[in-house]
Design a protein around this motif. Structure first.
Motif, PDB file in Angstrom:
ATOM      1  N   ASP A   1      -2.627   9.083  15.745  1.00 52.09           N
ATOM      2  CA  ASP A   1      -1.234   9.452  15.510  1.00 52.09           C
ATOM      3  C   ASP A   1      -0.853   9.215  14.053  1.00 52.09           C
ATOM      4  O   ASP A   1      -1.031   8.123  13.527  1.00 52.09           O
ATOM      5  N   VAL A   2      -0.338  10.253  13.418  1.00 53.89           N
ATOM      6  CA  VAL A   2       0.077  10.187  12.023  1.00 53.89           C
ATOM      7  C   VAL A   2       1.436  10.857  11.891  1.00 53.89           C
ATOM      8  O   VAL A   2       1.657  11.931  12.449  1.00 53.89           O
ATOM      9  N   ARG A   3       2.336  10.215  11.163  1.00 52.16           N
ATOM     10  CA  ARG A   3       3.608  10.865  10.834  1.00 52.16           C
ATOM     11  C   ARG A   3       3.326  11.826   9.688  1.00 52.16           C
ATOM     12  O   ARG A   3       2.746  11.442   8.684  1.00 52.16           O
TER      13      ARG A   3
ATOM     14  N   GLY B   1      -6.475  10.167   7.598  1.00 55.03           N
ATOM     15  CA  GLY B   1      -7.047   8.868   7.967  1.00 55.03           C
ATOM     16  C   GLY B   1      -6.429   7.740   7.157  1.00 55.03           C
ATOM     17  O   GLY B   1      -6.121   6.665   7.684  1.00 55.03           O
ATOM     18  N   LEU B   2      -6.227   7.984   5.871  1.00 58.74           N
ATOM     19  CA  LEU B   2      -5.599   6.986   5.011  1.00 58.74           C
ATOM     20  C   LEU B   2      -4.169   6.712   5.469  1.00 58.74           C
ATOM     21  O   LEU B   2      -3.744   5.556   5.566  1.00 58.74           O
TER      22      LEU B   2
ATOM     23  N   GLN C   1      -2.725   3.123   6.836  1.00 55.65           N
ATOM     24  CA  GLN C   1      -1.668   2.487   6.047  1.00 55.65           C
ATOM     25  C   GLN C   1      -0.291   2.606   6.698  1.00 55.65           C
ATOM     26  O   GLN C   1       0.688   2.108   6.145  1.00 55.65           O
ATOM     27  N   HIS C   2      -0.208   3.304   7.830  1.00 54.87           N
ATOM     28  CA  HIS C   2       1.085   3.578   8.483  1.00 54.87           C
ATOM     29  C   HIS C   2       2.028   4.269   7.500  1.00 54.87           C
ATOM     30  O   HIS C   2       3.216   3.953   7.413  1.00 54.87           O
ATOM     31  N   ALA C   3       1.469   5.205   6.751  1.00 57.22           N
ATOM     32  CA  ALA C   3       2.230   5.924   5.721  1.00 57.22           C
ATOM     33  C   ALA C   3       2.606   7.311   6.231  1.00 57.22           C
ATOM     34  O   ALA C   3       2.016   7.826   7.179  1.00 57.22           O
TER      35      ALA C   3
ATOM     36  N   GLY D   1       0.848  -1.190   0.000  1.00 58.68           N
ATOM     37  CA  GLY D   1       0.000   0.000   0.000  1.00 58.68           C
ATOM     38  C   GLY D   1       0.878   1.232   0.000  1.00 58.68           C
ATOM     39  O   GLY D   1       2.104   1.142  -0.026  1.00 58.68           O
ATOM     40  N   PRO D   2       0.273   2.399   0.018  1.00 58.82           N
ATOM     41  CA  PRO D   2       1.075   3.624  -0.067  1.00 58.82           C
ATOM     42  C   PRO D   2       1.941   3.838   1.169  1.00 58.82           C
ATOM     43  O   PRO D   2       1.512   3.601   2.291  1.00 58.82           O
TER      44      PRO D   2
END
Length: 165
Positions: A105-107, A50-51, A55-57, A27-28
């Protein structure tokens, strides 16, 4: 199914396993989202966030600072205005990140590019090696006739593009 087809499917399956395909890990890895402060671009940023979380992207938030040659020639402080917009967008993103820390949590990274929105997003997606691009639908009526940045990105066909209304 004949023996030749069965042998071909077995060879493809073995090749996929030998390449290390693992369910749920593809995935991305880098998602570029274009923001300009409009409501649709902020909805696109929320969707892309959210995506990226699922996807841990890495979420690469991109603001393209327009280069208004006409305004600059007339002495308008174009660079100061676009810098202020970029600073405001970063503040909004940081605020949203702080409010959702531990829950969502998002990078993420914030990038600015100069130029027209289409070419700026193309450069950003290329430079950041984007796997996906997310943009908001144009809110300008004329773009329905001439074509928007989103339509041009889709037509480029270089990345999967999601257009958020």
């Amino acid at each position: 199914m004949g023996p030749a087809v069965s042998d071909s499917l077995t060879a493809v399956t073995e090749q996929q396993h030998s390449q290390g395909f693992e369910r749920g890990t593809d995935g991305p890895k880098v998602i570029v989202v274009g923001v300009d402060g409009s409501d649709s671009s902020l909805r696109a940023a929320a969707y892309a966030g959210g995506l990226a979380r699922r996807q841990h992207a890495l979420l690469a938030v991109v603001y393209v600072q327009p280069m208004l040659a006409g305004g600059a020639a007339l002495g308008a402080p174009v660079a100061d205005t676009t810098d202020a917009i970029a600073e405001d967008l970063v503040a909004q993103i940081r605020h949203a990140t702080e409010q959702t820390r531990g829950i969502f949590d998002v990078r993420w990274e914030f990038h600015t590019f100069r130029g027209d929105p289409y070419n700026g997003l193309v450069k950003a997606a290329d430079d950041l090696k984007a796997d996906a691009v997310v943009v908001g639908a144009s809110e300008q009526a004329g773009h329905r006739i001439v074509g928007s940045v989103a339509v041009r990105l889709v037509k480029a066909g270089r990345w999967p593009v999601t257009v958020v209304p």
